[in-house]
Design an enzyme around this catalytic site. Structure first.
Site, PDB file in Angstrom:
ATOM      1  N   SER A  62       0.836  -1.197   0.000  1.00 20.60           N
ATOM      2  CA  SER A  62       0.000   0.000   0.000  1.00 20.60           C
ATOM      3  C   SER A  62       0.876   1.255   0.000  1.00 20.60           C
ATOM      4  O   SER A  62       2.059   1.205   0.350  1.00 20.60           O
ATOM      5  CB  SER A  62      -0.891   0.019   1.240  1.00 20.60           C
ATOM      6  OG  SER A  62      -1.699  -1.124   1.273  1.00 20.60           O
ATOM      7  N   SER A  91       3.768  -7.521   1.942  1.00 21.32           N
ATOM      8  CA  SER A  91       5.210  -7.269   2.067  1.00 21.32           C
ATOM      9  C   SER A  91       5.739  -7.398   3.496  1.00 21.32           C
ATOM     10  O   SER A  91       6.934  -7.528   3.711  1.00 21.32           O
ATOM     11  CB  SER A  91       5.509  -5.845   1.588  1.00 21.32           C
ATOM     12  OG  SER A  91       4.881  -4.908   2.474  1.00 21.32           O
TER      13      SER A  91
HETATM   14  N1  SAH Z   1      -0.812  -4.498   3.444  1.00 24.72           N
HETATM   15  C1  SAH Z   1       0.110  -5.217   2.605  1.00 24.72           C
HETATM   16  C2  SAH Z   1      -0.476  -5.836   1.337  1.00 24.72           C
HETATM   17  C3  SAH Z   1      -1.791  -5.292   0.818  1.00 24.72           C
HETATM   18  S1  SAH Z   1      -2.343  -6.102  -0.677  1.00 24.72           S
HETATM   19  C4  SAH Z   1       1.274  -4.324   2.237  1.00 24.72           C
HETATM   20  O1  SAH Z   1       1.132  -3.109   2.310  1.00 24.72           O
HETATM   21  O2  SAH Z   1       2.319  -4.857   1.847  1.00 24.72           O
HETATM   22  C5  SAH Z   1      -3.555  -7.197   0.021  1.00 24.72           C
HETATM   23  C6  SAH Z   1      -3.000  -8.534   0.452  1.00 24.72           C
HETATM   24  O3  SAH Z   1      -4.094  -9.313   0.948  1.00 24.72           O
HETATM   25  C7  SAH Z   1      -2.363  -9.347  -0.683  1.00 24.72           C
HETATM   26  O4  SAH Z   1      -1.062  -9.703  -0.287  1.00 24.72           O
HETATM   27  C8  SAH Z   1      -3.282 -10.572  -0.805  1.00 24.72           C
HETATM   28  O5  SAH Z   1      -2.583 -11.758  -1.173  1.00 24.72           O
HETATM   29  C9  SAH Z   1      -3.862 -10.683   0.606  1.00 24.72           C
HETATM   30  N2  SAH Z   1      -5.133 -11.406   0.717  1.00 24.72           N
HETATM   31  C10 SAH Z   1      -6.227 -11.365  -0.109  1.00 24.72           C
HETATM   32  N3  SAH Z   1      -7.196 -12.197   0.346  1.00 24.72           N
HETATM   33  C11 SAH Z   1      -6.721 -12.785   1.496  1.00 24.72           C
HETATM   34  C12 SAH Z   1      -7.270 -13.737   2.426  1.00 24.72           C
HETATM   35  N4  SAH Z   1      -8.480 -14.267   2.260  1.00 24.72           N
HETATM   36  N5  SAH Z   1      -6.506 -14.082   3.487  1.00 24.72           N
HETATM   37  C13 SAH Z   1      -5.256 -13.560   3.666  1.00 24.72           C
HETATM   38  N6  SAH Z   1      -4.685 -12.673   2.820  1.00 24.72           N
HETATM   39  C14 SAH Z   1      -5.400 -12.279   1.736  1.00 24.72           C
END
Ligand code: SAH
Length: 219
Positions: A62, A91
């Protein structure tokens, strides 16, 4: 607009965000400055830009101003010793920020359903100097479906949008506890869900956003 805050280091990026009113809490600024975003992106060229960036598997890290919003919203619950859950931890960046706020007596769980991202986030955290915190189980990165959650959390951050408020997560909030969660499909908003010390739950719509969906894992 948000891009104006770019810097040449995490410290400079956060200072610029403070100047533009995108980070308002000195505690949050201090915690975010301890985390080097270059350790949590694929291409470090744009690490200190206030924008989301692809991290593979349809996921993005994000934008720093969203990380700041989420952390400031949950801040009243992010006291030393608190238990925090970051769903869709991607990440690992926010887990690092939360760790710096809850300290060594606290516990941060990152729950992410792509195992490759979980492994990568552990490497990122290690590169960022948090290997000992992982070894000491102060930060625990888990592969699993975030919709199931983790019990008795003081604060829950959800990093992907749910179609509706997942009841399992509300049940697992501690009293008092707070969750920061994007809800919606075509149109999404951040909701702040609070559980008071008597277990009463209230929710407040904060602002519109565009997040990737909270989904089933596709193989
Ligand atoms: N907040 C994180 C990533 C945000 S993107 C950062 O800033 O790095 C959203 C993430 O949610 C992705 O990595 C995706 O794989 C994960 N995601 C989506 N559905 C999910 C679920 N049911 N359970 C766990 N993670 C999930």
């Amino acid at each position: 607009m948000a891009w104006r805050s770019s810097g040449s280091s995490s410290a400079e990026l956060i200072s610029n965000m403070m100047r533009h009113g995108l980070v308002n809490s000195p505690r949050v600024a201090e915690a975010m400055k301890k985390v080097d975003r270059a350790n949590y992106v694929i291409d470090p060229t744009y690490a200190y830009e206030d924008s989301p960036q692809p991290i593979g598997y349809d996921a993005t890290i994000s934008a720093p101003h969203m990380h700041a919003h989420a952390t400031e919203n949950l801040l009243p619950l992010l006291k030393p010793g608190a238990k925090v859950l970051d769903i869709g931890s991607g990440s690992g960046y926010l887990c690092a920020v939360f760790h710096h706020l809850v300290g060594p007596t606290g516990r941060v769980v990152g729950l992410e359903h792509i195992p490759e991202l979980v492994d990568w986030s552990v490497q990122n955290l290690d590169r960022d100097g948090l290997g000992a915190a992982i070894k000491g189980a102060q930060i625990i990165m888990v592969a699993g479906d975030g919709r199931q959650g983790f019990p008795r959390e003081d604060a829950i951050h959800v990093g992907a949008a749910a179609p509706r408020l997942p009841k399992a997560l509300v049940d697992q909030l501690a009293s008092p506890g707070r969750m920061f969660i994007p809800i919606g499909t075509l149109s999404q908003s951040i909701y702040q869900v609070d559980k008071d010390e008597h277990g009463n739950v209230t929710q407040k719509e904060l602002f519109g956003v565009m997040y990737v969906p909270l989904t089933d894992r596709r193989i």
